[in-house]
Design an enzyme around this catalytic site. Structure first.
Site, short mmCIF file in Angstrom:
data_model
loop_
_atom_site.label_atom_id
_atom_site.label_comp_id
_atom_site.label_asym_id
_atom_site.label_seq_id
_atom_site.Cartn_x
_atom_site.Cartn_y
_atom_site.Cartn_z
N ARG A 126 0.87 -1.26 -0.02
CA ARG A 126 -0.06 -0.07 0.28
C ARG A 126 0.75 1.28 0.03
O ARG A 126 0.41 2.11 -0.73
CB ARG A 126 -1.04 -0.16 1.35
CG ARG A 126 -1.78 1.00 1.33
CD ARG A 126 -2.91 0.76 2.22
NE ARG A 126 -2.86 0.73 3.56
CZ ARG A 126 -3.47 0.47 4.71
NH1 ARG A 126 -4.65 0.18 4.49
NH2 ARG A 126 -3.08 0.45 5.85
N ARG A 149 1.52 -2.33 15.21
CA ARG A 149 0.13 -2.46 14.96
C ARG A 149 -0.54 -3.78 15.18
O ARG A 149 -1.50 -3.85 15.73
CB ARG A 149 -0.10 -1.68 13.64
CG ARG A 149 0.01 -0.35 13.49
CD ARG A 149 0.31 0.33 12.16
NE ARG A 149 -0.99 0.03 11.27
CZ ARG A 149 -0.84 0.30 10.18
NH1 ARG A 149 0.19 0.42 9.31
NH2 ARG A 149 -2.18 0.22 9.32
P1 AMP Z 1 -6.42 2.85 11.03
O1 AMP Z 1 -6.43 3.92 10.08
O2 AMP Z 1 -7.84 2.41 11.50
O3 AMP Z 1 -5.28 1.76 10.88
O4 AMP Z 1 -5.69 3.73 12.38
C1 AMP Z 1 -4.66 4.43 12.19
C2 AMP Z 1 -4.08 4.66 13.71
O5 AMP Z 1 -4.97 5.53 14.12
C3 AMP Z 1 -3.92 3.37 14.59
O6 AMP Z 1 -2.75 2.85 14.60
C4 AMP Z 1 -4.01 4.36 15.95
O7 AMP Z 1 -2.72 4.90 16.16
C5 AMP Z 1 -5.04 5.15 15.63
N1 AMP Z 1 -6.55 4.79 15.82
C6 AMP Z 1 -7.41 4.62 14.72
N2 AMP Z 1 -8.68 4.28 15.40
C7 AMP Z 1 -8.22 3.90 16.73
C8 AMP Z 1 -9.03 3.21 17.88
N3 AMP Z 1 -10.25 3.20 17.73
N4 AMP Z 1 -8.58 3.35 19.00
C9 AMP Z 1 -7.20 3.68 19.30
N5 AMP Z 1 -6.48 4.28 18.31
C10 AMP Z 1 -6.96 4.31 17.10
#
Ligand code: AMP
Length: 191
Positions: A126, A149
């Site tokens: 990606r 992650r």
């Molecule tokens: P994502 O785009 O969903 O992979 O989210 C990217 C990053 O945002 C994650 O690795 C976390 O640092 C933060 N993040 C997104 N959603 C959450 C959540 N529900 N709780 C805690 N951190 C979040």
């Protein structure tokens, strides 16, 4: 209809959410997108979470629950798709309360099953695709952040699979299929 797309980073949650937005007029609530937006616009909260996100760690429950609370007050269209939220049991409990407050509930939790080697490959690809398209890749789309992650996912988010199973809400799809195959499996669940 309100649904959660549950799965590790790179499972294809965002892609399938977009398909549901286009096809069913549903509203995608991606806390990751909201946090990235907050960073781009340089809000105090955005600046606070930047380093945490880049490292691949989870931001506090309080912040993401606040973001979702705000969105649930807005239009609900053909229903909400929660993408990347909830990620902890505290967030799952908060979501149940927030939905009850607006007189709604959850209709399904769709787990997207994948295997970890494919995930790392997808996320690294990606980033490469973004660069090839002249865009800036996500700062956390690299093998190092991806390790954190995944660890966060297994420690804090994967318990939600058991939690929703016990509640009788859990459905699973094979996230290793093509985009169209996964789309069909989800459509079959949603009816
Ligand atoms: P994502 O785009 O969903 O992979 O989210 C990217 C990053 O945002 C994650 O690795 C976390 O640092 C933060 N993040 C997104 N959603 C959450 C959540 N529900 N709780 C805690 N951190 C979040």
């Amino acid at each position: 209809m309100n649904i959660i797309l549950l799965g590790p980073p790179g499972a294809g949650k965002g892609t399938q959410a977009q398909i549901l937005v286009d096809g069913r007029d549903m509203i995608q609530l991606s806390t990751g997108d909201m946090l990235r937006e907050a960073r781009t616009s340089g809000t105090e909260m955005g600046l606070k979470v930047a380093a945490i996100m880049d490292a691949g760690e989870l931001v506090t429950d309080e912040i993401v629950i606040g973001l979702i609370r705000e969105k649930l007050q807005g239009p609900s269209g053909g229903g909400f798709i929660f993408d990347g939220f909830p990620r902890t049991l505290a967030q799952a409990d908060a979501l149940a309360d927030l939905l009850a407050d607006v007189g709604q509930g959850l209709d399904a939790v769709i787990e997207m099953r994948v295997n970890d080697d494919v995930l790392v490959e997808r996320v690294v690809n990606r980033a490469a695709e973004a660069v090839a398209a002249g865009k800036t890749p996500r700062a956390d789309d690299n093998a190092e952040s991806m390790k954190t992650r995944l660890m966060e996912y297994y420690k804090k988010t994967s318990p939600l699979i058991g939690y929703y199973y016990a509640k009788g809400d859990l459905k699973s799809v094979d996230g290793l299929g093509t985009i169209d195959e996964v789309k069909s499996e989800i459509a079959a669940i949603l009816g």
